[in-house]
Design an enzyme around this catalytic site. Structure first.
Site, mmCIF file in Angstrom:
data_model
loop_
_atom_site.group_PDB
_atom_site.id
_atom_site.type_symbol
_atom_site.label_atom_id
_atom_site.label_comp_id
_atom_site.label_asym_id
_atom_site.label_seq_id
_atom_site.Cartn_x
_atom_site.Cartn_y
_atom_site.Cartn_z
ATOM 1 N N TYR A 1 0.824 -1.213 0.000
ATOM 2 C CA TYR A 1 0.000 0.000 0.000
ATOM 3 C C TYR A 1 0.859 1.265 0.000
ATOM 4 C CZ TYR A 1 -4.131 -2.871 0.978
ATOM 5 O OH TYR A 1 -5.144 -3.787 0.912
ATOM 6 N N LYS B 1 3.531 -15.373 2.273
ATOM 7 C CA LYS B 1 3.548 -16.135 1.018
ATOM 8 C C LYS B 1 5.023 -16.464 0.766
ATOM 9 C CE LYS B 1 1.527 -17.866 -2.633
ATOM 10 N NZ LYS B 1 0.768 -19.122 -2.518
ATOM 11 N N ASP C 1 -2.777 -18.237 1.183
ATOM 12 C CA ASP C 1 -3.834 -18.937 0.437
ATOM 13 C C ASP C 1 -4.428 -20.061 1.294
ATOM 14 O OD1 ASP C 1 -1.234 -19.809 0.159
ATOM 15 O OD2 ASP C 1 -1.467 -20.617 -1.848
ATOM 16 N N ASP D 1 -5.748 -7.073 5.343
ATOM 17 C CA ASP D 1 -6.945 -6.394 4.829
ATOM 18 C C ASP D 1 -7.919 -7.429 4.258
ATOM 19 O OD1 ASP D 1 -8.630 -4.388 4.028
ATOM 20 O OD2 ASP D 1 -7.354 -3.629 2.420
ATOM 21 N N ASP E 1 -11.692 -9.180 6.032
ATOM 22 C CA ASP E 1 -13.019 -9.126 5.386
ATOM 23 C C ASP E 1 -13.603 -10.535 5.341
ATOM 24 O OD1 ASP E 1 -12.904 -6.374 4.862
ATOM 25 O OD2 ASP E 1 -13.810 -6.636 2.879
#
Ligand code: NAD
Length: 353
Positions: A141, A188, A220, A244, A248
């Site tokens: 970001y 990852k 994942d 983030d 959700d």
């Protein structure tokens, strides 16, 4: 206790849920003998319209002079065009960076009263109570990017330094120490160099907290583990983007995106408190917004910035009682079932405090 709180309602449903959060804090102040001063200021799309800036200088100054920031959400289709040069979320990113609010705490709890509402089996939700810690001022970001209008390519860069990862890892290990002594670190590792650095830094910090059990999970795989074994998680630490996305997903465990609060903290008591949801343009102005995430954010403000644990618990218990009594906003109502408005739902919480 006296405290100054900067109130940035934002766009869409932001002002609807923020006004309820301010009512809750005012009620707490009255009941427990505190004096909270609220000052509103523009931020996000509304600020772009009125000043041309997503985070006007006067708003930033107000925040600097306050003990905490209470924020709704920013953004909306009218400011989201692909060629827009000033975007509402720039204000939010600037605010987080300006105050170096590197640790974003997002508690996720499954409420027994809402178990039937989620798409998961009720038995999987038993005991779900986890704390996500999302790194907030680094990663993709904030890394170098090239966004060249209509050209054929663009890039964003995930950059992390060891100190950036270590400081958020310390927050996560300390939180785990005070809870169930389990930490899951998400990365990852198999693909990304920045993830290999992330894992190396987390392993290093683990040496300082040997009593905490550390698990590394690829992002994942984590999306799947969150749904098949959600109750096994205690504290989860993740990079800015992975955190983030995963929170959700985790909001489904709580029944709705509208349920989850957050606290963004740096090294001191100052904090920015906001629900994890966005401006929900699809329901704005209809009295359908669930104010729970924002109201629970005020509990986090009371706890982390003001050190008022009893008051924080009073707010959390009021929310639990209202849910247990069957009050529902539209997003957590059974299909075809009745629901009450944002004002009525918040009124029920206020009555419990
Ligand atoms: P969103 O979170 O606004 O909405 C996603 C879905 O969840 C929608 O169906 C919405 O109605 C529902 N929802 C969200 N909050 C709710 C609540 N409190 N009560 C009931 N239902 C709720 O995400 P989006 O639609 O992807 O984004 C809309 C806008 O919000 C975009 O402009 C985006 O950039 C912005 N946004 C801002 C923030 C922030 O300010 N922190 C975060 C996410 C998105």
């Amino acid at each position: 206790m006296k405290a100054s709180i900067a109130v940035l309602p934002g766009d869409g449903i932001g002002p609807e849920v923020i006004s309820k959060a301010v009512e809750v804090l005012s009620k707490v102040a009255g009941k427990y003998g505190h004096e909270f001063k609220f000052t509103e200021a523009p931020m996000g799309g509304n600020a772009i319209d009125s000043t041309g800036q997503a985070l006007p200088d006067a708003t930033l100054k107000l925040c600097e002079q306050s003990d905490a920031i209470l924020l709704g959400a920013v953004g909306g289709p009218q400011w989201d065009g692909p060629t827009a040069t000033v975007r509402p979320e720039h204000g939010l990113l600037k605010l987080r960076k300006h105050f170096d609010l590197f640790a974003n705490l997002r508690p996720v709890k499954a409420y027994p009263a809402l178990a039937q509402h989620t798409p998961l089996r009720a038995d999987l939700l038993e005991g779900v109570d986890m704390l996500f810690i999302r790194e907030l001022t680094g990663g993709i970001y904030f890394g170098p990017r090239a966004e060249q209008g209509d050209s054929d390519s663009a890039y964003d860069t995930e950059v992390y330094s060891v100190p950036e990862v270590e400081r958020v890892a310390h927050v996560a290990f300390r939180a785990a120490q005070g809870r169930g002594k389990k930490l899951a670190s998400i990365d990852k590792f198999n693909i990304l160099a920045s993830s290999r650095l992330w894992r190396r830094a987390v392993v290093r910090v683990h040496e300082d907290y040997p009593e905490v059990e550390l698990e590394h999970i690829l992002v994942d795989a984590c999306t799947m583990h969150l749904l098949v074994r959600p109750a096994s998680f205690d504290v989860i630490v993740a990079s800015n983007m992975f955190g983030d996305i995963l929170t959700d997903e985790a909001s489904v465990l709580a029944g709705s995106l509208g349920m989850l609060p957050s606290a963004s903290l740096g090294s001191g008591a100052f904090g920015l408190y906001e629900p994890i949801h966005g401006t929900a343009p699809d329901i704005a102005g209809q009295g359908k917004a669930n104010p729970t995430g924002t109201i629970l954010s005020t509990a986090m403000l009371l706890r982390y910035t003001l050190g008022l644990e009893n008051e924080a618990q009073a707010v959390e218990q009021a929310v639990e009682k209202v849910l247990a009594d069957g009050a529902r906003t539209a997003d957590i109502a059974p299909r075809g079932g009745s629901y009450i408005s944002t004002d009525e739902f918040a009124g029920a919480i206020l009555a419990q405090i």
